[in-house]
Design a protein around this motif. Structure first.
Motif, PDB file in Angstrom:
ATOM      1  N   LEU A 161       0.831  -1.215   0.000  1.00 27.73           N
ATOM      2  CA  LEU A 161       0.000   0.000   0.000  1.00 27.73           C
ATOM      3  C   LEU A 161       0.860   1.257   0.000  1.00 27.73           C
ATOM      4  CD1 LEU A 161      -2.776  -1.086   2.531  1.00 27.73           C
ATOM      5  CD2 LEU A 161      -3.108  -0.579   0.101  1.00 27.73           C
ATOM      6  N   MET A 162       1.925   1.250   0.783  1.00 25.67           N
ATOM      7  CA  MET A 162       2.798   2.421   0.832  1.00 25.67           C
ATOM      8  C   MET A 162       3.524   2.642  -0.489  1.00 25.67           C
ATOM      9  SD  MET A 162       4.337   2.440   4.664  1.00 25.67           S
ATOM     10  CE  MET A 162       5.341   3.873   4.252  1.00 25.67           C
ATOM     11  N   ASN A 163       3.883   1.566  -1.159  1.00 20.22           N
ATOM     12  CA  ASN A 163       4.515   1.690  -2.477  1.00 20.22           C
ATOM     13  C   ASN A 163       3.561   2.297  -3.491  1.00 20.22           C
ATOM     14  OD1 ASN A 163       6.966   0.633  -1.629  1.00 20.22           O
ATOM     15  ND2 ASN A 163       6.482  -1.463  -2.245  1.00 20.22           N
ATOM     16  N   GLN A 164       2.258   2.157  -3.223  1.00 19.74           N
ATOM     17  CA  GLN A 164       1.226   2.743  -4.086  1.00 19.74           C
ATOM     18  C   GLN A 164       0.728   4.089  -3.546  1.00 19.74           C
ATOM     19  OE1 GLN A 164      -1.761  -0.336  -4.302  1.00 19.74           O
ATOM     20  NE2 GLN A 164      -0.519  -1.643  -5.626  1.00 19.74           N
TER      21      GLN A 164
ATOM     22  N   SER B  25      -4.438   5.031   3.922  1.00 21.73           N
ATOM     23  CA  SER B  25      -5.186   3.785   4.120  1.00 21.73           C
ATOM     24  C   SER B  25      -4.553   2.949   5.229  1.00 21.73           C
ATOM     25  CB  SER B  25      -5.216   2.969   2.819  1.00 21.73           C
ATOM     26  OG  SER B  25      -5.928   3.655   1.823  1.00 21.73           O
ATOM     27  N   VAL B  26      -3.223   2.920   5.274  1.00 28.03           N
ATOM     28  CA  VAL B  26      -2.517   2.186   6.327  1.00 28.03           C
ATOM     29  C   VAL B  26      -2.829   2.814   7.685  1.00 28.03           C
ATOM     30  CG1 VAL B  26      -0.262   1.486   7.224  1.00 28.03           C
ATOM     31  CG2 VAL B  26      -0.680   1.472   4.757  1.00 28.03           C
ATOM     32  N   GLN B  27      -2.790   4.151   7.739  1.00 28.52           N
ATOM     33  CA  GLN B  27      -3.090   4.863   8.988  1.00 28.52           C
ATOM     34  C   GLN B  27      -4.504   4.540   9.467  1.00 28.52           C
ATOM     35  OE1 GLN B  27      -1.101   7.007  10.755  1.00 28.52           O
ATOM     36  NE2 GLN B  27       0.323   8.023   9.370  1.00 28.52           N
ATOM     37  N   GLN B  28      -5.464   4.581   8.549  1.00 27.43           N
ATOM     38  CA  GLN B  28      -6.866   4.354   8.920  1.00 27.43           C
ATOM     39  C   GLN B  28      -7.087   2.923   9.408  1.00 27.43           C
ATOM     40  OE1 GLN B  28      -8.660   5.625   5.203  1.00 27.43           O
ATOM     41  NE2 GLN B  28      -9.375   7.540   6.118  1.00 27.43           N
ATOM     42  N   THR B  29      -6.488   1.950   8.711  1.00 31.81           N
ATOM     43  CA  THR B  29      -6.653   0.547   9.103  1.00 31.81           C
ATOM     44  C   THR B  29      -6.020   0.296  10.472  1.00 31.81           C
ATOM     45  OG1 THR B  29      -6.608  -0.126   6.780  1.00 31.81           O
ATOM     46  CG2 THR B  29      -6.219  -1.834   8.415  1.00 31.81           C
ATOM     47  N   ARG B  30      -4.836   0.819  10.677  1.00 33.13           N
ATOM     48  CA  ARG B  30      -4.179   0.651  11.978  1.00 33.13           C
ATOM     49  C   ARG B  30      -4.996   1.315  13.081  1.00 33.13           C
ATOM     50  NH1 ARG B  30       2.409   1.054  11.835  1.00 33.13           N
ATOM     51  NH2 ARG B  30       2.802  -0.713  10.456  1.00 33.13           N
ATOM     52  N   GLY B  31      -5.597   2.442  12.772  1.00 28.38           N
ATOM     53  CA  GLY B  31      -6.421   3.136  13.762  1.00 28.38           C
ATOM     54  C   GLY B  31      -7.600   2.290  14.198  1.00 28.38           C
ATOM     55  N   LEU B  32      -8.224   1.593  13.244  1.00 30.59           N
ATOM     56  CA  LEU B  32      -9.353   0.720  13.581  1.00 30.59           C
ATOM     57  C   LEU B  32      -8.908  -0.437  14.468  1.00 30.59           C
ATOM     58  CD1 LEU B  32     -11.134   0.570  10.092  1.00 30.59           C
ATOM     59  CD2 LEU B  32     -11.972   1.707  12.159  1.00 30.59           C
ATOM     60  N   VAL B  33      -7.753  -1.020  14.155  1.00 27.93           N
ATOM     61  CA  VAL B  33      -7.237  -2.120  14.975  1.00 27.93           C
ATOM     62  C   VAL B  33      -6.903  -1.622  16.379  1.00 27.93           C
ATOM     63  CG1 VAL B  33      -5.411  -3.851  15.224  1.00 27.93           C
ATOM     64  CG2 VAL B  33      -6.352  -3.357  12.965  1.00 27.93           C
ATOM     65  N   MET B  34      -6.324  -0.433  16.471  1.00 28.27           N
ATOM     66  CA  MET B  34      -5.921   0.101  17.775  1.00 28.27           C
ATOM     67  C   MET B  34      -7.112   0.337  18.690  1.00 28.27           C
ATOM     68  SD  MET B  34      -2.712   0.108  18.127  1.00 28.27           S
ATOM     69  CE  MET B  34      -2.641   1.056  19.650  1.00 28.27           C
ATOM     70  N   GLN B  35      -8.263   0.668  18.137  1.00 30.67           N
ATOM     71  CA  GLN B  35      -9.441   0.857  18.984  1.00 30.67           C
ATOM     72  C   GLN B  35      -9.804  -0.423  19.728  1.00 30.67           C
ATOM     73  OE1 GLN B  35     -10.448   3.954  19.579  1.00 30.67           O
ATOM     74  NE2 GLN B  35      -8.755   4.360  18.161  1.00 30.67           N
ATOM     75  N   THR B  36      -9.481  -1.571  19.113  1.00 36.78           N
ATOM     76  CA  THR B  36      -9.689  -2.858  19.770  1.00 36.78           C
ATOM     77  C   THR B  36      -8.590  -3.154  20.777  1.00 36.78           C
ATOM     78  OG1 THR B  36     -10.786  -3.722  17.803  1.00 36.78           O
ATOM     79  CG2 THR B  36      -9.954  -5.341  19.380  1.00 36.78           C
ATOM     80  N   LEU B  37      -7.356  -2.789  20.425  1.00 31.42           N
ATOM     81  CA  LEU B  37      -6.201  -3.152  21.249  1.00 31.42           C
ATOM     82  C   LEU B  37      -6.032  -2.278  22.489  1.00 31.42           C
ATOM     83  CD1 LEU B  37      -3.352  -3.947  18.685  1.00 31.42           C
ATOM     84  CD2 LEU B  37      -5.099  -5.444  19.639  1.00 31.42           C
TER      85      LEU B  37
ATOM     86  N   LYS C 250      -7.868  14.469  12.687  1.00 30.97           N
ATOM     87  CA  LYS C 250      -6.603  13.904  13.176  1.00 30.97           C
ATOM     88  C   LYS C 250      -5.668  13.590  12.017  1.00 30.97           C
ATOM     89  CE  LYS C 250      -6.335  11.637  16.992  1.00 30.97           C
ATOM     90  NZ  LYS C 250      -6.307  10.683  18.129  1.00 30.97           N
ATOM     91  N   LEU C 251      -6.197  13.038  10.937  1.00 32.90           N
ATOM     92  CA  LEU C 251      -5.362  12.750   9.772  1.00 32.90           C
ATOM     93  C   LEU C 251      -4.748  14.035   9.202  1.00 32.90           C
ATOM     94  CD1 LEU C 251      -7.491  10.032   7.945  1.00 32.90           C
ATOM     95  CD2 LEU C 251      -5.172   9.733   8.809  1.00 32.90           C
ATOM     96  N   ALA C 252      -5.570  15.088   9.132  1.00 30.37           N
ATOM     97  CA  ALA C 252      -5.079  16.358   8.598  1.00 30.37           C
ATOM     98  C   ALA C 252      -4.011  16.962   9.512  1.00 30.37           C
ATOM     99  CB  ALA C 252      -6.243  17.336   8.417  1.00 30.37           C
ATOM    100  N   LYS C 253      -4.278  16.929  10.822  1.00 23.99           N
ATOM    101  CA  LYS C 253      -3.329  17.500  11.772  1.00 23.99           C
ATOM    102  C   LYS C 253      -2.020  16.700  11.788  1.00 23.99           C
ATOM    103  CE  LYS C 253      -4.858  18.987  15.811  1.00 23.99           C
ATOM    104  NZ  LYS C 253      -4.574  20.416  15.696  1.00 23.99           N
TER     105      LYS C 253
END
Length: 233
Positions: A55-58, A63-75, A184-187
Motif C-alpha cells: 500500500l505504501m509503495n502505491q 489507508s494504512v493509517q486508517q486501518t491501523r487506527g481501527l485495529v488500535m481501537q480494539t487493542l 486527526k489525519l489532517a493535523k
C-alpha cells in the motif's frame, strides 16, 4: 548509562510484541518500554506488514493509517488492562502514532498513579527551555500557542512534551460535528511535516533525533509529542 530494563518493562515489551503480531500478522523487531513516574512510553521498531508495504509503495499511506487506527481501537483497552495488571498504573490517557517511513511506532500512556516501581524522570535537561520555545512557535504555526506546555526526559533516549489548550474554534466545531478522524489525519500530516522539517531540534538537544511522534486527545484539548534521540549522541 541507561538503567537496565526491569521485569515490568520486559513483561510489557513481550506482551505488546505478541498482541501486535496476533492482530497484524507480523510482529515488530523490538519493543522498548520506558516507565517514568506517571508515564509509560512504548517505542516499536521495524513494524510494517507485507500488505502495508504494498500500500505504501502505491502511495496509500492514509489507508494504512486508517486501518491501523481501527485495529488500535480494539487493542487499547486490552493494553491498558495489561499495564494495570503488571504495574498497577490506571492509564487514563492513551496516545499512539506511526512513523511509517521509519517502520516505527509510539504508544504513550498517562496515569494518575505512579508505577509500582519508582522510575524518576529528568525535569531539567539540555535544551529544555529552547525546546519549549520551539514547540510554542511550531504550535502557533499549525494551531495556536499552547495554554500550557510541559517537557521532561523520561530516559536517555526519550523526551516527552505535553501541550494543553491548542485547538482553535474551527477545530472544536469539526469535532462537535463528528469529524475527529478526518481532523486527526489532517493535523498529523500538517504537524508532522513541521516537526520533521524542523532543522533546529538536533542543535537544541545536542544529539541526533531518530524519531518524532505526535498524537492528540481532542476531548481534553491535549497533545503529546515524543522525541526518540540517540542516547550516546
Amino acid at each position: 548509562m541507561e538503567k537496565p530494563i526491569n521485569k515490568n518493562s520486559a513483561e510489557l515489551s513481550s506482551y505488546i510484541s505478541k498482541i501486535l503480531r496476533d492482530h497484524f500478522g507480523k510482529g515488530p523487531e523490538s519493543v522498548h518500554v520506558s516507565l517514568g513516574k506517571t508515564f509509560i512510553i512504548v517505542y516499536i521498531r521495524n513494524f510494517l506488514t507485507p500488505t502495508e508495504k504494498v500500500l505504501m509503495n502505491q502511495k496509500q499511506d492514509e489507508s494504512v493509517q486508517q486501518t491501523r487506527g481501527l485495529v488500535m481501537q480494539t487493542l487499547i483497552p486490552e493494553i491498558k488492562a495489561y499495564i494495570k495488571i503488571v504495574t498497577g498504573m490506571e492509564i487514563r490517557e492513551f496516545y499512539y502514532d506511526w512513523s511509517l517511513q521509519n517502520k516505527s511506532a509510539m504508544f504513550t500512556g498517562i496515569s494518575t498513579d505512579s508505577t509500582s516501581t519508582d522510575f524518576p524522570i529528568t525535569e531539567e535537561f539540555t535544551g529544555k527551555a529552547e525546546l519549549i520555545n520551539e514547540m510554542i512557535y511550531l504550535s502557533s504555526e499549525s494551531e495556536k500557542k499552547p495554554e500550557e506546555i510541559y517537557a521532561c526526559r523520561v530516559n536517555q533516549r526519550t523526551i516527552l512534551v505535553i501541550r494543553n489548550g491548542i485547538l482553535v474554534r474551527i477545530e472544536k466545531q469539526l469535532i462537535r460535528q463528528g469529524m475527529q478522524e478526518q481532523l486527526k489525519l489532517a493535523k498529523r500530516t500538517l504537524e508532522k511535516g513541521l516537526l520533521h522539517n524542523n532543522n533546529h531540534f538536533e542543535g537544541i538537544l545536542d544529539t541526533k533525533v531518530i524519531d518524532i511522534f505526535v498524537d492528540w486527545d481532542f476531548d481534553l484539548d491535549k497533545s503529546v509529542i515524543v522525541f526518540v534521540v540517540n542516547p550516546t549522541k
